[in-house]
Design an enzyme around this catalytic site. Structure first.
Site, PDB file in Angstrom:
ATOM      1  N   GLN A 132       0.848  -1.196   0.000  1.00 54.51           N
ATOM      2  CA  GLN A 132       0.000   0.000   0.000  1.00 54.51           C
ATOM      3  C   GLN A 132       0.884   1.247   0.000  1.00 54.51           C
ATOM      4  O   GLN A 132       0.392   2.364  -0.149  1.00 54.51           O
ATOM      5  CB  GLN A 132      -0.887   0.025   1.254  1.00 54.51           C
TER       6      GLN A 132
ATOM      7  N   HIS B 136      -1.478   1.341  -4.260  1.00 57.55           N
ATOM      8  CA  HIS B 136      -1.883   2.735  -4.042  1.00 57.55           C
ATOM      9  C   HIS B 136      -1.022   3.716  -4.839  1.00 57.55           C
ATOM     10  O   HIS B 136      -1.019   4.915  -4.546  1.00 57.55           O
ATOM     11  CB  HIS B 136      -1.837   3.083  -2.544  1.00 57.55           C
TER      12      HIS B 136
END
Ligand code: APR
Length: 254
Positions: free
Chosen positions: A104, A122
């Site tokens: 992430q 992300h």
């Protein structure tokens, strides 16, 4: 409860595919802030003002300032991959089966440590893209709303290549395919607050019947969903866990 040596042996013999999810906690000891700890990024900034598409429309200068600061932070010579990043790169190189690392994090520390089969779900801080054309490119320096796109020449369309709240994370199809086929799922340094990543443990458990492991400083929001867990700093836990998986450690930690 840590993962037992006999289970590790079965996974190794089966060349079980591994999926690893990492979050901000793995980069904390490299000098980067997490989001939700007391000294975290969301204690200083309001998510809705810097990390949404609406924020970028309302106040692009503030959003650029926020990401310019963080991009500059990555160039600090003190910010380097730590022992946890390095151990995961080693696991990928030495495990007999496939290892997919899903992060992430938008920093580049996993890549710098040598991880190759890596998905930045992300996005990536050191890349930008253009809303006016299909440009996606490396961008190490500052960005401003006046910066013209190096491809189409228009200003105002360049944005950080990061996934904001309300946007779809990247490469989800590939991630779910790997989760549905893994024998071991490991979550490291994430508070388990942000979906879809927070739901990966259930997918790995229910669809693949995988063993699931949490390595974190403290129990995450989804801690009870994991079969096994160990708590402490990533630079200690991750190299030790990788060593037990690769059979050269001194046994699992309590
Ligand atoms: N070692 C291991 N874990 C640590 C360490 C450490 N040295 N330091 C902190 N942690 C743990 C914290 O206890 C916490 O559970 O890392 C976790 C960090 O959680 P968050 O700050 O919520 O970060 P993350 O889970 O990655 O956030 C998910 O939210 O806003 C966003 O888009 C951003 O990708 C991010 C997403």
């Amino acid at each position: 409860m840590p993962l037992r040596p006999d289970l590790i042996e079965i996974l190794r013999d089966e060349k079980a595919p591994i999926v690893i999810l990492t979050g901000a906690g793995i980069s904390k000891e490299s000098g980067l802030h997490t989001f939700r700890d007391a000294d975290g990024i969301w204690a200083k900034y309001d998510i809705s003002e810097v990390a949404t598409p609406e924020a970028f429309i309302a106040n692009p200068d503030l959003v650029h300032h926020f990401y310019n600061d963080r991009r500059a932070g990555l160039h600090d010579p003190n910010v380097q991959p730590n022992a946890a990043h390095v151990a995961l790169a080693r696991l990928e190189a030495e495990w007999p089966g496939d290892v997919l690392l899903v992060t992430q994090n938008i920093d580049d520390l996993h890549g710098r440590a040598g991880s190759k089969n890596l998905i930045h779900m992300h996005g990536e801080l050191l890349k930008i893209r253009c809303n006016h054309c299909d440009l996606l490119t490396e961008w190490p320096g500052d960005l401003a709303k006046e910066t013209p796109c190096p491809a189409c020449g228009k200003a105002g369309g360049l944005r950080p290549h990061v996934v904001w709240f309300g946007e779809m994370p990247l490469e989800m199809e590939r991630i779910y395919a790997a989760l549905g086929d893994c024998g071991l799922f490991i979550s490291i340094g994430t508070s388990g607050n942000v979906y879809p990543a927070a739901g990966f443990v259930q997918v790995a458990h229910e669809e693949a019947g995988a063993e699931t492991v949490e390595l974190n400083l403290e129990p995450s929001s989804g801690a009870t969903l994991f079969d096994h867990s160990t708590y402490g700093p990533a630079t200690e836990l991750v190299p030790a866990f990788v060593a037990t998986l690769l059979e050269d450690g001194s046994g699992p930690r309590d």
